[in-house]
Design an enzyme around this catalytic site. Sequence first.
Site, PDB file in Angstrom:
ATOM      1  N   ASP A  30       0.857  -1.189   0.000  1.00 32.16           N
ATOM      2  CA  ASP A  30       0.000   0.000   0.000  1.00 32.16           C
ATOM      3  C   ASP A  30       0.890   1.234   0.000  1.00 32.16           C
ATOM      4  O   ASP A  30       1.894   1.307   0.718  1.00 32.16           O
ATOM      5  CB  ASP A  30      -0.912  -0.004   1.236  1.00 32.16           C
ATOM      6  CG  ASP A  30      -2.058   0.984   1.096  1.00 32.16           C
ATOM      7  OD1 ASP A  30      -3.208   0.542   0.986  1.00 32.16           O
ATOM      8  OD2 ASP A  30      -1.783   2.208   1.104  1.00 32.16           O
ATOM      9  N   ILE A  31       0.523   2.224  -0.805  1.00 34.74           N
ATOM     10  CA  ILE A  31       1.342   3.430  -0.950  1.00 34.74           C
ATOM     11  C   ILE A  31       1.338   4.275   0.332  1.00 34.74           C
ATOM     12  O   ILE A  31       2.251   5.072   0.564  1.00 34.74           O
ATOM     13  CB  ILE A  31       0.838   4.260  -2.168  1.00 34.74           C
ATOM     14  CG1 ILE A  31       1.941   5.125  -2.727  1.00 34.74           C
ATOM     15  CG2 ILE A  31      -0.400   5.084  -1.821  1.00 34.74           C
ATOM     16  CD1 ILE A  31       1.614   5.725  -4.097  1.00 34.74           C
ATOM     17  N   ASN A  85     -13.008  -2.929   2.361  1.00 35.55           N
ATOM     18  CA  ASN A  85     -13.940  -1.813   2.453  1.00 35.55           C
ATOM     19  C   ASN A  85     -14.918  -1.972   1.299  1.00 35.55           C
ATOM     20  O   ASN A  85     -14.507  -2.161   0.148  1.00 35.55           O
ATOM     21  CB  ASN A  85     -13.198  -0.476   2.335  1.00 35.55           C
ATOM     22  CG  ASN A  85     -12.351  -0.186   3.557  1.00 35.55           C
ATOM     23  OD1 ASN A  85     -12.768  -0.442   4.686  1.00 35.55           O
ATOM     24  ND2 ASN A  85     -11.155   0.334   3.353  1.00 35.55           N
ATOM     25  N   GLY A  91     -15.362   3.732   3.224  1.00 36.24           N
ATOM     26  CA  GLY A  91     -13.969   4.108   3.034  1.00 36.24           C
ATOM     27  C   GLY A  91     -13.329   3.553   1.779  1.00 36.24           C
ATOM     28  O   GLY A  91     -12.130   3.718   1.570  1.00 36.24           O
ATOM     29  N   GLN A  92     -14.122   2.880   0.938  1.00 40.23           N
ATOM     30  CA  GLN A  92     -13.531   2.357  -0.307  1.00 40.23           C
ATOM     31  C   GLN A  92     -13.253   3.518  -1.256  1.00 40.23           C
ATOM     32  O   GLN A  92     -14.156   4.298  -1.565  1.00 40.23           O
ATOM     33  CB  GLN A  92     -14.474   1.346  -0.978  1.00 40.23           C
ATOM     34  CG  GLN A  92     -13.842   0.693  -2.194  1.00 40.23           C
ATOM     35  CD  GLN A  92     -14.710  -0.388  -2.841  1.00 40.23           C
ATOM     36  OE1 GLN A  92     -15.841  -0.623  -2.438  1.00 40.23           O
ATOM     37  NE2 GLN A  92     -14.164  -1.019  -3.877  1.00 40.23           N
ATOM     38  N   HIS A  98     -10.044  -5.362  -3.441  1.00 41.87           N
ATOM     39  CA  HIS A  98      -8.714  -5.597  -2.871  1.00 41.87           C
ATOM     40  C   HIS A  98      -8.848  -5.943  -1.398  1.00 41.87           C
ATOM     41  O   HIS A  98      -9.657  -5.353  -0.684  1.00 41.87           O
ATOM     42  CB  HIS A  98      -7.794  -4.375  -3.054  1.00 41.87           C
ATOM     43  CG  HIS A  98      -8.423  -3.091  -2.615  1.00 41.87           C
ATOM     44  ND1 HIS A  98      -9.335  -2.413  -3.391  1.00 41.87           N
ATOM     45  CD2 HIS A  98      -8.281  -2.372  -1.482  1.00 41.87           C
ATOM     46  CE1 HIS A  98      -9.721  -1.325  -2.749  1.00 41.87           C
ATOM     47  NE2 HIS A  98      -9.110  -1.277  -1.576  1.00 41.87           N
ATOM     48  N   HIS A 100      -7.082  -5.871   2.122  1.00 44.12           N
ATOM     49  CA  HIS A 100      -5.992  -5.265   2.892  1.00 44.12           C
ATOM     50  C   HIS A 100      -5.445  -6.310   3.864  1.00 44.12           C
ATOM     51  O   HIS A 100      -6.211  -6.932   4.611  1.00 44.12           O
ATOM     52  CB  HIS A 100      -6.509  -4.093   3.749  1.00 44.12           C
ATOM     53  CG  HIS A 100      -6.950  -2.884   2.997  1.00 44.12           C
ATOM     54  ND1 HIS A 100      -6.156  -1.762   2.849  1.00 44.12           N
ATOM     55  CD2 HIS A 100      -8.119  -2.599   2.364  1.00 44.12           C
ATOM     56  CE1 HIS A 100      -6.830  -0.837   2.162  1.00 44.12           C
ATOM     57  NE2 HIS A 100      -8.012  -1.316   1.864  1.00 44.12           N
TER      58      HIS A 100
HETATM   59  P1  5GP Z   1      -9.642   1.369  -0.045  1.00 43.83           P
HETATM   60  O1  5GP Z   1      -9.807   2.591   0.796  1.00 43.83           O
HETATM   61  O2  5GP Z   1     -10.253   1.529  -1.431  1.00 43.83           O
HETATM   62  O3  5GP Z   1     -10.093   0.113   0.647  1.00 43.83           O
HETATM   63  O4  5GP Z   1      -8.097   1.157  -0.211  1.00 43.83           O
HETATM   64  C1  5GP Z   1      -7.348   1.681  -1.256  1.00 43.83           C
HETATM   65  C2  5GP Z   1      -5.905   1.653  -0.834  1.00 43.83           C
HETATM   66  O5  5GP Z   1      -5.109   1.863  -1.975  1.00 43.83           O
HETATM   67  C3  5GP Z   1      -5.536   2.747   0.183  1.00 43.83           C
HETATM   68  O6  5GP Z   1      -5.061   2.142   1.392  1.00 43.83           O
HETATM   69  C4  5GP Z   1      -4.475   3.568  -0.541  1.00 43.83           C
HETATM   70  O7  5GP Z   1      -3.417   3.975   0.310  1.00 43.83           O
HETATM   71  C5  5GP Z   1      -3.999   2.616  -1.625  1.00 43.83           C
HETATM   72  N1  5GP Z   1      -3.530   3.275  -2.835  1.00 43.83           N
HETATM   73  C6  5GP Z   1      -4.130   4.321  -3.476  1.00 43.83           C
HETATM   74  N2  5GP Z   1      -3.451   4.656  -4.586  1.00 43.83           N
HETATM   75  C7  5GP Z   1      -2.392   3.799  -4.645  1.00 43.83           C
HETATM   76  C8  5GP Z   1      -1.311   3.652  -5.582  1.00 43.83           C
HETATM   77  O8  5GP Z   1      -1.182   4.377  -6.582  1.00 43.83           O
HETATM   78  N3  5GP Z   1      -0.392   2.678  -5.314  1.00 43.83           N
HETATM   79  C9  5GP Z   1      -0.503   1.857  -4.219  1.00 43.83           C
HETATM   80  N4  5GP Z   1       0.463   0.944  -4.064  1.00 43.83           N
HETATM   81  N5  5GP Z   1      -1.517   1.965  -3.330  1.00 43.83           N
HETATM   82  C10 5GP Z   1      -2.446   2.927  -3.535  1.00 43.83           C
END
Ligand code: 5GP
Length: 104
Positions: A30-31, A85, A91-92, A98, A100
Site C-alpha cells: 500500500d502506498i 472496504n 472508506g472504499q 482488494h 488489505h
Molecule cells: P480502499 O480505501 O479503497 O479500501 O483502499 C485503497 C488503498 O489503496 C488505500 O489504502 C491507498 O493507500 C492505496 N492506494 C491508493 N493509490 C495507490 C497507488 O497508486 N499505489 C498503491 N500501491 N496503493 C495505492
Amino acid sequence: MRDCLFCKIINKEVPSEIIYEDDLCIAFKDINPRARVHLLIVPRKHIPTIADLEEGDEALMGHLIGVAKKLAEKNECKSYQLLFNVGREAGQIIFHVHLHLMGN
Ligand code: 5GP
Ligand code: ZN
C-alpha cells in the site's frame, strides 16, 4: 478495465512494489501504509466491489485469503487484520476489489 488504477498496476502501466503474483491475483505494498506490513491482495479480474461478486467468484475470494495468510507468515506478522472496504461510505476509494493485509 480502462481508467482503473489497480488494473493499470496489474498491467504494469503504473509502478508499484509488487511482492507476489500468480495466475489469479497480485499483491503489492500500500502506498500509504497503516501498519508495519500493509499489503493489498488484488484479483486480476476487475470486480468493482464485494457487492458485485457473482456466483463462481467464491474460489477466487478464498484464494485471496490463502495468499494473505502466506504473505503474513512470510512477513512474520504475529497477528494481522484482513479487511475489505465495501462502498464509498465504508472508506472504499479504489473500485477494484482488494484485500488489505495489515500486520505488525
Ligand atoms: P480502499 O480505501 O479503497 O479500501 O483502499 C485503497 C488503498 O489503496 C488505500 O489504502 C491507498 O493507500 C492505496 N492506494 C491508493 N493509490 C495507490 C497507488 O497508486 N499505489 C498503491 N500501491 N496503493 C495505492
Ligand atoms: Zn480494475
